[in-house]
Design a protein around this motif. Structure first.
Motif, short mmCIF file in Angstrom:
data_model
loop_
_atom_site.label_atom_id
_atom_site.label_comp_id
_atom_site.label_asym_id
_atom_site.label_seq_id
_atom_site.Cartn_x
_atom_site.Cartn_y
_atom_site.Cartn_z
N GLN A 82 -9.21 11.66 -6.34
CA GLN A 82 -8.78 10.30 -6.01
C GLN A 82 -8.51 10.22 -4.51
OE1 GLN A 82 -4.67 7.71 -6.91
NE2 GLN A 82 -5.22 9.44 -8.22
N VAL A 83 -8.91 9.13 -3.90
CA VAL A 83 -8.61 8.88 -2.48
C VAL A 83 -7.92 7.53 -2.37
CG1 VAL A 83 -9.55 8.53 -0.16
CG2 VAL A 83 -10.59 10.23 -1.67
N VAL A 84 -6.81 7.50 -1.64
CA VAL A 84 -6.13 6.24 -1.35
C VAL A 84 -6.29 5.97 0.14
CG1 VAL A 84 -3.93 5.03 -1.28
CG2 VAL A 84 -4.49 6.47 -3.24
N LEU A 85 -7.00 4.89 0.46
CA LEU A 85 -7.08 4.45 1.85
C LEU A 85 -5.83 3.65 2.17
CD1 LEU A 85 -10.78 3.19 2.09
CD2 LEU A 85 -9.87 5.51 2.40
N LEU A 110 1.71 6.59 -0.98
CA LEU A 110 2.25 7.41 -2.08
C LEU A 110 2.65 6.55 -3.27
CD1 LEU A 110 2.76 10.54 -2.38
CD2 LEU A 110 1.96 9.74 -0.15
N ARG A 111 3.08 5.33 -3.02
CA ARG A 111 3.38 4.44 -4.14
C ARG A 111 2.11 4.04 -4.90
NH1 ARG A 111 4.71 -0.18 -3.46
NH2 ARG A 111 4.57 -0.52 -1.20
N ALA A 112 0.97 4.06 -4.17
CA ALA A 112 -0.29 3.65 -4.79
C ALA A 112 -0.98 4.78 -5.55
CB ALA A 112 -1.24 3.10 -3.72
N GLY A 141 8.06 7.44 -0.40
CA GLY A 141 7.15 6.67 -1.23
C GLY A 141 6.96 7.29 -2.59
N GLY A 142 7.04 8.63 -2.65
CA GLY A 142 6.91 9.35 -3.91
C GLY A 142 8.19 9.44 -4.71
N ASP A 484 6.34 -0.69 1.56
CA ASP A 484 6.29 0.50 2.40
C ASP A 484 6.85 1.72 1.64
OD1 ASP A 484 5.24 -1.14 4.37
OD2 ASP A 484 7.18 -1.57 5.26
N HIS A 485 7.86 2.38 2.18
CA HIS A 485 8.45 3.54 1.52
C HIS A 485 9.72 3.17 0.76
CE1 HIS A 485 10.03 3.09 5.57
NE2 HIS A 485 11.13 3.71 5.20
#
Length: 507
Positions: A82-85, A110-112, A141-142, A484-485
């Motif tokens: 998986q890649v999150v841009l 990280l939320r995504a 974010g995590g 955001d975070h």
């Protein structure tokens, strides 16, 4: 009952391997927004990965706007599923991206991320400061608070591998480690704020402070209701007397050898605020579990300072009480005697935070620190004036107030300087006591609260102690959606600002 245990943020580690050789469940890749569309912001990604990601961004209209995200399947050249841009905003190249943008982008990314235990963070970090910012943002974010969730636990991020362009030097590793400690301090504060007030009593916060200090060079003392009464802590006792769960004053002392100064921190710790007999409307009560955010921030900051071994002495005071209506609660028009002897006419029992803080401020002066900073969810007027994301900073010393604001800037927290106009002090005059706890006028409520606190700031060498007051009423608890975070609920406001201030004093 004791406070709920903190839900940890992910672990962080510096990734020094080539990007094509790192194995992870997901990768976060920063993208800048340019005239020709979104472009990969990191130069050492494999060329086939860059082409695939930029083509996907163009096909799906991803522009690279700051903190926006796009989740994609894995691409050729990266060993991830998986890649999150994540967007870093406008710029011709990655050099235009500042630390706060990286912190916010890492948090959004990280939320995504979904169903990934290990995440590779690929952002254009140029120096140690940016490595730290990206680490903080990613870990926060995590963050997840799942203490009360039942049923199957989803796959949460357990580790973040921070790519720093191949750098493996000690300073870069230290930046990741410091960012981790800062994020864990914010998480501790968030956990305390998010904990149900059924469990988070004044006694439970005191027990948590004792537990955290056991493995650190931090001395903790706790005054219970009997000791508070013997010593004359009239403010804390008056606020807590309506509850069956009695108040506490917790002192945490971190005193390293050859310290380069001494800072006292005082935190408002109302574990639940019903307003007392000046009862709040029902709609305004659920969020009042966050009225101990200031005390939580002070606790987290002292713990982080000790973990980092900062060469600055720090004494933290947690003024803890539950403000409830009952037959034993204080009444509007009561006159109470504060610690130190000042008498206060209580005109509104919902202006209780300033009463517990006042006792804490007088106590802080007894250790003769170089500066005193208090942190509190103090006034609804702060939210009216500055909104839900900007804290107000007041004080009796322009240099200290500027120091707080500079630290906030480095931490990526929004704070704004506010005055303490002398003419508003007249509104606190009382016919029967030394001072009233609220003004006869509603004008400038945030400033009037600061003027009340100023009355209890002690002196050293014949001059007032340098003092700053941070009102975090809005920023401490996010009622809206995550951004955001920052997640919904407790935010950990002021923790990283206070930590940055202590770091700067230790240099």
């Amino acid at each position: 009952m004791t406070a709920a245990q903190p839900a940890p943020v992910p672990r962080a580690a510096l990734s020094s391997a080539k990007l094509s050789g790192v194995r992870a469940d997901a990768a976060v890749v920063g993208m800048v927004s340019g005239p020709d569309g979104a472009a990969v912001a990191v130069g050492d990604l494999p060329s086939d990965s860059v082409q695939a990601l930029e083509a996907a961004a163009e096909a799906l209209d991803f522009t690279g706007k700051a903190s926006t995200t796009l989740r994609l399947p894995g691409v050729e050249g990266l060993e991830v599923e998986q890649v999150v841009l994540v967007g870093l905003g406008e710029g011709d190249d990655a050099g235009s991206v500042d630390s706060d943008t990286l912190r916010r982008a890492a948090g959004s990314a990280l939320r995504a991320v979904t169903k990934a235990a290990t995440v590779l963070l690929v952002l254009p970090v140029r120096d140690e400061e940016q490595v730290r910012a990206a680490t903080e943002g990613a870990l926060l974010g995590g963050y997840r608070f799942r203490t009360y969730k039942t049923g199957e636990t989803p796959t949460l991020v357990e580790q973040v591998l921070v790519h720093a362009g191949g750098r493996r030097d000690k300073a870069t590793k230290t930046a990741v480690e410091t960012g981790t400690v800062a994020a864990e301090a914010v998480a501790l504060c968030r956990d305390l704020v998010n904990t149900s007030p059924l469990q988070l009593t004044p006694e439970a916060v005191a027990e948590r402070a004792l537990e955290l200090a056991r493995s650190l060079p931090v001395k903790v003392t706790v005054l219970d209701e009997k000791q508070l009464a013997r010593k004359g802590y009239g403010g804390i006792l008056a606020v807590g007397q309506g509850s069956t769960r009695p108040p506490r004053l917790v002192t945490l002392s971190y005193s390293p050898a050859r310290a380069k100064g001494h800072v006292a921190l005082v935190g408002k710790g109302i574990t639940f605020d019903s307003g007392g007999l000046s009862l709040k409307p029902p709609a305004g009560m659920p969020g009042m579990k966050a009225d101990m955010s200031g005390a939580a921030a002070v606790l987290a900051t002292v713990v982080a300072a000790a973990r980092l071994g900062l060469p600055v002495a720090v004494t933290g005071y947690l003024a803890l009480a539950e403000n409830m209506p009952s037959g034993s609660a204080q009444r509007p028009s009561d006159v109470i005697t504060m610690y130190g002897g000042t008498t206060v006419e209580v005109l509104n029992t919902d202006a209780e935070g300033r009463l517990v803080l006042a006792d804490g401020l007088v106590t802080a002066a007894e250790v003769s620190p170089d500066a005193v900073i208090d942190v509190a969810t103090l006034t609804g007027a702060q939210v009216v004036a500055l909104g839900s994301r900007v804290s107000g900073v007041m004080g009796n010393d322009d240099a200290l107030r500027s120091e707080v604001l500079d630290a906030a800037g480095a931490a990526g927290e929004q704070m704004w300087p506010m005055p303490l106009p002398a003419h508003l002090r007249r509104g606190l005059d009382s016919v029967v006591a030394d001072i009233a706890n609220v003004s006869s006028s509603r004008d400038g409520g945030m400033l009037t609260a600061g003027l009340f606190l100023q009355e209890f700031v002690g002196s050293r060498g014949g001059a007032p102690l340098p003092w700053a007051h941070i009102d975090i009423a809005g920023p401490a608890f996010n009622e809206g959606g995550a951004f955001d975070h920052v997640h919904k609920g407790g935010t950990g406001a002021a923790v990283t600002t206070l930590l940055r201030l202590l770091e700067a004093r230790g240099r």
